[in-house]
Design a protein around this motif. Sequence first.
Motif, short mmCIF file in Angstrom:
data_model
loop_
_atom_site.label_atom_id
_atom_site.label_comp_id
_atom_site.label_asym_id
_atom_site.label_seq_id
_atom_site.Cartn_x
_atom_site.Cartn_y
_atom_site.Cartn_z
N ASP A 93 0.84 -1.20 0.00
CA ASP A 93 0.00 0.00 0.00
C ASP A 93 0.88 1.25 0.00
OD1 ASP A 93 0.84 0.49 2.67
OD2 ASP A 93 -0.84 -0.68 3.46
N ALA A 94 0.24 2.40 0.05
CA ALA A 94 0.97 3.67 -0.09
C ALA A 94 2.06 3.83 0.95
CB ALA A 94 -0.01 4.83 -0.02
N ASP B 48 4.05 1.73 1.91
CA ASP B 48 5.22 0.90 1.55
C ASP B 48 6.08 1.53 0.46
OD1 ASP B 48 4.55 -1.37 3.26
OD2 ASP B 48 2.89 -1.73 1.86
N ILE C 187 1.91 -0.06 -7.05
CA ILE C 187 1.21 -0.21 -5.78
C ILE C 187 -0.22 0.30 -5.86
CG2 ILE C 187 1.16 0.66 -3.40
CD1 ILE C 187 4.20 0.39 -3.34
N SER C 188 -0.43 1.44 -6.50
CA SER C 188 -1.78 2.00 -6.58
C SER C 188 -2.71 1.10 -7.38
CB SER C 188 -1.74 3.40 -7.20
OG SER C 188 -1.35 3.34 -8.56
N GLY D 52 -2.46 -2.19 -7.34
CA GLY D 52 -2.52 -3.48 -6.67
C GLY D 52 -1.69 -4.55 -7.33
#
Length: 268
Positions: A133-134, A136, A167-168, A170
Amino acid sequence: MTWHFTEDATAFRTAAADHLAAEPARNTAVLTLMDRADLLGWWAEPDGRVTGVFAASPVRVPAFGAMTVEAARALVLPAGEEPTGLRGETAAVEAYAEASGRPWAPTVRMRLFRLAEPVPPEPAPEGRARVADAADVPLVTAWARGFARAIGEDPEQDFTGPVTERISEGRLLLWVTPGGRPVAMAAVSRTIEGQARVHLVWTPPEERRRGYAAGVTAAVGRAALDSGAAQVLLFTDLSNPTSNALYQRLGYRPVTDHLGVEFAPTAV
């Protein structure tokens, strides 16, 4: 028989659609790069069939897709855009390099694998996979620099944007210990023409030999299949027998060998 060049991904996709769809695994690098490529090319036979494609991003470092040796030998890039480096299937890269008449040297030998029947790692590592997630982003960015350094790429480039994008969406998983501490990562590309490619598989040196890479690689491959990918692919460096053996234990099977080369600077 003619090479065609464009900067327009839509025009390229239209011209090469049948070729790209027929060989999505062998065209994985081109499919991944084409929407942001600086230059795209396709080779058309007299009957109009496309039998070779490439995508260049940056412009002087093209990646070959599925390409006949004849198409590779005939490729002459526009003036000022002669490659400084090149990657693709071994036979086509060697054919182009030899036909170019320029001094060249191999930089990496790779093998493309396709996931056949997923096999869980045995023994199973401690911990579990979770979607990054953000929060990380800083850790993953640092790990991406370590990954780049390990494969001989520039570790000082800006990884924040690419990491944040993965990450954004997924598309990046972390393996975490039972206490929740991240110890390894793996990402997967967007699914295009039914294929998705695993990349950025990294375990910091101090966390290795515990099976974490196997755990996160297996998890990200399953996630890609669950999200609709018909084929899950990855590249390995043939000089690394450990990773080649690992991926085969997880159910990956060889597709074709690839070669990266570097050309000597052109004399002025």
